[in-house]
Motif scaffolding. Sequence first.
Motif, PDB file in Angstrom:
ATOM      1  N   LEU A  39       0.801  -0.898   0.008  1.00 16.33           N
ATOM      2  CA  LEU A  39      -0.148  -0.030  -0.310  1.00 16.33           C
ATOM      3  C   LEU A  39       0.805   0.762  -0.736  1.00 16.33           C
ATOM      4  O   LEU A  39       2.396   0.754   1.185  1.00 16.33           O
ATOM      5  N   ALA A  40       0.355   2.302  -0.635  1.00 18.73           N
ATOM      6  CA  ALA A  40       0.918   4.041  -0.786  1.00 18.73           C
ATOM      7  C   ALA A  40       1.326   3.998   0.225  1.00 18.73           C
ATOM      8  O   ALA A  40       0.159   3.581   0.847  1.00 18.73           O
ATOM      9  N   ALA A  41       2.619   4.791   1.447  1.00 18.40           N
ATOM     10  CA  ALA A  41       2.319   5.905   2.112  1.00 18.40           C
ATOM     11  C   ALA A  41       1.946   6.748   2.248  1.00 18.40           C
ATOM     12  O   ALA A  41       1.458   7.574   0.987  1.00 18.40           O
ATOM     13  N   SER A  42       0.704   7.355   3.732  1.00 13.90           N
ATOM     14  CA  SER A  42       0.199   8.839   2.633  1.00 13.90           C
ATOM     15  C   SER A  42       0.849  10.032   2.588  1.00 13.90           C
ATOM     16  O   SER A  42       2.197  10.319   3.341  1.00 13.90           O
ATOM     17  N   LYS A  43       1.529  10.497   1.538  1.00 10.83           N
ATOM     18  CA  LYS A  43       2.255  11.515   0.644  1.00 10.83           C
ATOM     19  C   LYS A  43       1.521  12.999   2.020  1.00 10.83           C
ATOM     20  O   LYS A  43       2.803  13.899   1.935  1.00 10.83           O
ATOM     21  N   ILE A  44       0.260  13.186   2.378  1.00 10.82           N
ATOM     22  CA  ILE A  44      -0.113  14.934   2.747  1.00 10.82           C
ATOM     23  C   ILE A  44       0.542  14.593   4.501  1.00 10.82           C
ATOM     24  O   ILE A  44       0.652  15.332   5.258  1.00 10.82           O
ATOM     25  N   ARG A  45       0.706  12.632   4.932  1.00 12.72           N
ATOM     26  CA  ARG A  45       1.115  12.384   6.146  1.00 12.72           C
ATOM     27  C   ARG A  45       2.600  12.810   5.971  1.00 12.72           C
ATOM     28  O   ARG A  45       3.918  13.308   7.208  1.00 12.72           O
ATOM     29  N   GLU A  46       3.413  12.657   5.080  1.00 17.93           N
ATOM     30  CA  GLU A  46       4.659  12.212   5.089  1.00 17.93           C
ATOM     31  C   GLU A  46       5.298  13.922   4.649  1.00 17.93           C
ATOM     32  O   GLU A  46       5.900  14.590   5.787  1.00 17.93           O
ATOM     33  N   GLU A 153      -6.963   2.448  -2.024  1.00 16.36           N
ATOM     34  CA  GLU A 153      -5.949   2.513  -1.609  1.00 16.36           C
ATOM     35  C   GLU A 153      -6.893   0.695  -0.961  1.00 16.36           C
ATOM     36  O   GLU A 153      -6.357   0.229  -0.760  1.00 16.36           O
ATOM     37  N   ILE A 154      -8.603   1.539  -0.779  1.00 17.43           N
ATOM     38  CA  ILE A 154      -8.971   0.244   0.109  1.00 17.43           C
ATOM     39  C   ILE A 154      -9.496  -1.557  -0.940  1.00 17.43           C
ATOM     40  O   ILE A 154      -9.202  -2.216  -0.373  1.00 17.43           O
ATOM     41  N   PRO A 155      -9.942  -1.094  -2.240  1.00 21.05           N
ATOM     42  CA  PRO A 155      -9.779  -2.301  -2.730  1.00 21.05           C
ATOM     43  C   PRO A 155      -8.627  -3.164  -3.193  1.00 21.05           C
ATOM     44  O   PRO A 155      -8.623  -4.851  -3.176  1.00 21.05           O
ATOM     45  N   LYS A 156      -7.379  -2.391  -3.061  1.00 22.29           N
ATOM     46  CA  LYS A 156      -6.109  -3.153  -3.194  1.00 22.29           C
ATOM     47  C   LYS A 156      -5.827  -4.207  -2.020  1.00 22.29           C
ATOM     48  O   LYS A 156      -5.242  -5.006  -1.046  1.00 22.29           O
ATOM     49  N   VAL A 162      -6.498  -2.027  -9.531  1.00 19.78           N
ATOM     50  CA  VAL A 162      -7.606  -0.924  -9.626  1.00 19.78           C
ATOM     51  C   VAL A 162      -7.349  -0.529 -11.639  1.00 19.78           C
ATOM     52  O   VAL A 162      -5.521   0.197 -11.329  1.00 19.78           O
ATOM     53  N   THR A 163      -7.563  -0.497 -12.129  1.00 19.36           N
ATOM     54  CA  THR A 163      -7.807   0.279 -13.337  1.00 19.36           C
ATOM     55  C   THR A 163      -8.186   1.695 -13.412  1.00 19.36           C
ATOM     56  O   THR A 163      -9.425   2.394 -13.072  1.00 19.36           O
ATOM     57  N   THR A 164      -7.552   2.694 -13.552  1.00 22.88           N
ATOM     58  CA  THR A 164      -7.737   3.790 -13.084  1.00 22.88           C
ATOM     59  C   THR A 164      -7.801   4.997 -14.668  1.00 22.88           C
ATOM     60  O   THR A 164      -7.254   5.068 -15.442  1.00 22.88           O
ATOM     61  N   VAL A 165      -8.488   5.893 -14.602  1.00 20.95           N
ATOM     62  CA  VAL A 165      -9.548   6.512 -15.600  1.00 20.95           C
ATOM     63  C   VAL A 165     -10.092   8.193 -15.633  1.00 20.95           C
ATOM     64  O   VAL A 165      -9.833   8.708 -13.954  1.00 20.95           O
ATOM     65  N   GLY A 381      -2.615  10.154  -6.578  1.00 16.04           N
ATOM     66  CA  GLY A 381      -2.138   8.893  -7.347  1.00 16.04           C
ATOM     67  C   GLY A 381      -1.629  10.370  -8.823  1.00 16.04           C
ATOM     68  O   GLY A 381      -1.362  11.115  -8.606  1.00 16.04           O
ATOM     69  N   PRO A 382      -0.705   9.268  -9.704  1.00 19.11           N
ATOM     70  CA  PRO A 382       0.378   9.839 -10.108  1.00 19.11           C
ATOM     71  C   PRO A 382      -0.355  10.829 -11.730  1.00 19.11           C
ATOM     72  O   PRO A 382       0.393  11.838 -12.230  1.00 19.11           O
TER      73      PRO A 382
END
Length: 411
Positions: A39-46, A153-156, A162-165, A381-382
Amino acid sequence: MTSAAASAQREWFKSFLASLLAKLGLVAPLSAREAVRSLAASKIRELYNEGLGRTDILAFWVGEPDEPTPDFIRQAGTDSIGAGELFYTHNLGIPELREALAAYTTRLHRRTDAGQVAVTSAGVNALMLASQLLVDPGDRVVEVVPLWPNLQEIPKILGASVTTVALDFTPEGWTLGVDKLLKELKPGTKALYLNSPNNPTGWTVTRDEQKAILEHCRRHGIWIFADDAYERLYFGSGGVAPSFLDIMDDGDRVISTNTFSKSWLMTGWRLGWLVVPPGLAADLGKLIEYNTSCTPVFVQRAGIAAVTRGEPVIARSLERFRRARDFLVKELRGVPKVEVAVPDGTMYVFFRVRGMMDSLAFCKRLVREHGLGLAPGAAFGPEGEGFVRWCFAAELDRLGDGVARLKRALV
Ligand SMILES: Cc1ncc(COP(=O)(O)O)c(C=O)c1O
């Protein structure tokens, strides 16, 4: 090989490996499941950590209203505590709150029975429960991004892919390429997660887009998880964002998740709800039993006060936030290199800084050198890279001071 045979083979191999390691006196290293580790760590937290211990930071990075919960809501909670309502209660919520939420949903959207409502421990828990109810490991889900990281992250966590549009940005507004989305909603896709009004962009799905999406998902048996957290922070006509609940039929695969956090200034109470098609509540009740068992009664009593007497609270926030949105957008449009669209809803402006390629590094610099706390677009997300999120639930003079700091950083 069938998937059942492949899974049996995997299980056999795992148990063979475990017994071999045990024979050699070795055990596998201590670690969380792979799905959790990745899971990605929170960038806002960082970023938040960057500013810890400093008192001079003007912070607009967190998505929450800047006012405390109104007194009449707090009073309902403390009255309940005073009355000793401090025991376990119904999995799906106390009947009075489920009735009140059903009446609220009926008033806003469509005839809803209390049996379709489940009270949850906030919106994030509602999203997790909806996902646990329907998403299997290996399932494919689709999301419209940029998007609040928790939803990504929840579905992961459940082992889904997860596919993104991506939404498209111009300073005139954020738009969805509906054809692009429908193409990704291939037969076999389990669910579309759609947050509208969207955190972080403020983009809001239109009625026509909703109809096309619902029709397509209906045809292919795809679930729609509609995250309606910001439906009452909508600046368009009527002040309630278009909802799938308005246009769905009884048999449609639509789940609406919602929260008291934003509409009624209740982020810390951790109270939310789900509206599900008839027939799903019993299984949902089992899941709640094994997650939180129930939401505290006194929190639910506060929720009843909010949902039955809280319309003036929403009307006031909406007017305050509309003024703040208009002010911030106008100010940001005067800052060099900034490109910004007017958000349709939420409490966020998501703006691009021309030439900026690393939003986390940029936001860290804003904190360190200018005492300005904004959320990096890459946290969403990117597709959010190059952008920055600003929560405008704040007084205009604070927003103005923040813009002055941003200007100093960009000259
Ligand atoms: C898009 C979205 N959905 C749901 C939530 C859930 O909020 P809570 O867990 O506070 O109810 C949030 C909170 O920021 C959000 O931004």
